[in-house]
Motif scaffolding. Structure first.
Motif, short mmCIF file in Angstrom:
data_model
loop_
_atom_site.label_atom_id
_atom_site.label_comp_id
_atom_site.label_asym_id
_atom_site.label_seq_id
_atom_site.Cartn_x
_atom_site.Cartn_y
_atom_site.Cartn_z
N PHE A 276 0.83 -1.21 0.00
CA PHE A 276 0.00 0.00 0.00
C PHE A 276 0.86 1.26 0.00
N THR A 277 2.00 1.21 0.67
CA THR A 277 2.91 2.36 0.69
C THR A 277 3.45 2.65 -0.71
N GLU A 278 3.82 1.57 -1.40
CA GLU A 278 4.37 1.73 -2.75
C GLU A 278 3.32 2.28 -3.72
N THR A 279 2.14 1.73 -3.66
CA THR A 279 1.10 2.16 -4.60
C THR A 279 0.56 3.54 -4.25
N ARG A 280 0.67 3.94 -3.00
CA ARG A 280 0.22 5.27 -2.59
C ARG A 280 1.00 6.36 -3.34
N ARG A 283 -0.60 7.84 -6.46
CA ARG A 283 -1.59 8.90 -6.23
C ARG A 283 -0.90 10.25 -6.08
N ARG A 284 0.19 10.26 -5.33
CA ARG A 284 0.92 11.52 -5.14
C ARG A 284 1.45 12.04 -6.47
#
Length: 309
Positions: A276-280, A283-284
């Motif tokens: 989830f951290t990587e895919t977040r 979005r940024r």
């Protein structure tokens, strides 16, 4: 400044109507001509001042136009191209707004006479609304408009079209046809298919659990329903004409989904957190690129209610 003396819009839905509004607002066309199959659509286009003239055949609409924009579903492109081909003016540019490009090239290019320039295109902009009343002048502002020029295209014609689209407010880029269809399968086509599927699952659950699914929907599901509200004819054609790339990406998605299922089943919290951290970060990156906003509710705040007395 006027980029084209006469622009013919074939099909008068969201994209065409937004182009018409932007052209009028910025004075980019001397005359705007329209065509739609539906008498109601043609009447509406005249009523709201979308077009200067509207014709009941595409052949009549393209007469004398120096820019023709095909804004019809991909499945209708071949028939329209065959109809307009004998009536295209020498030196005219023909482009389209289809969400897939290889299928459009195969449908349109064989019909194009040698005295016109067919330059395929695709605006990455839209809403869930359709029809001539759905358009607005700022739809393309800071949105990408991809062109996939073909071998033999006149560089001057491509440059002129790019300048016109830039004047509409779009960021214009060029891409090879096959690359376009693969990229769009990732960023648009497969996400739409997933949205349609998720809404279908929720609809089934709603029938089982009465009204809870709809009543308590949070923003995530609400955004799925917005995506899945898009024109069904257009998306039927997209999946039928870009099936190889979409199925490839859908297969990769399924593999990722199975991996997450296993992590959840095994209680692998670290794997989930890292994923989830990587895919977040994606979005940024979208926000930093100006393709969305980080405002509360993603900027989709309902308009204030009118005051009552």
């Amino acid at each position: 400044m006027t980029h084209y003396k006469r622009v013919a819009l074939i099909g008068l839905g969201l994209i065409a109507s937004s182009m018409a509004h932007a052209m009028r607002e910025k004075g980019l066309a001397g005359e705007i001509i329209g065509h739609a199959k539906s008498p109601e659509t043609r009447a509406t286009a005249l009523e709201i001042g979308l077009c200067d003239r509207v014709f009941d055949t595409a052949a009549a609409a393209v007469e004398g136009a120096d820019l023709v924009v095909l804004c019809v579903p991909v499945g209708a492109m071949a028939a329209i191209a065959a109809e307009i081909a004998p009536h295209l003016a020498p030196g005219a540019t023909v482009t389209d707004v289809g969400s897939v490009k290889q299928a459009v090239v195969e449908a349109v290019a064989p019909h194009m006479p040698g005295h016109v320039q067919f330059i395929p295109g695709h605006p990455l902009a839209g809403t869930e609304h359709s029809g001539p009343r759905s358009g607005f002048a700022t739809l393309f502002v800071n949105r990408w408009w991809l062109l996939t020029p073909l071998e033999g295209n006149d560089p001057a014609a491509v440059a002129r079209l790019k300048a016109f689209l830039t004047a509409l407010g779009a960021n214009v880029d060029e891409m090879e046809v096959a690359r376009h269809d693969l990229v769009l399968a990732v960023v648009s086509h497969t996400p739409h298919l997933i949205a349609y599927t998720m809404v279908g699952v929720a609809d089934h659950l709603r029938r089982v659990t009465q009204e809870e699914v709809i009543k308590y929907s949070a923003s995530g599901f609400r955004d799925f329903t917005r995506i899945a509200a898009s024109d069904p004819t257009m998306w039927r054609d997209v999946f039928l004409t870009n099936k190889e790339a979409t199925l490839d990406i859908l297969g990769r998605f399924t593999e990722e989904l199975f991996m997450l299922q296993r992590a959840i089943r095994m209680g692998d919290g670290q794997m989930l957190f890292d994923y989830f951290t990587e895919t977040r970060a994606i979005r940024r990156g979208i926000i930093e690129a100006g393709q969305d906003t980080a405002a509360p509710d993603f900027g989709r705040v309902p308009p204030p209610k009118a005051e009552t007395r």
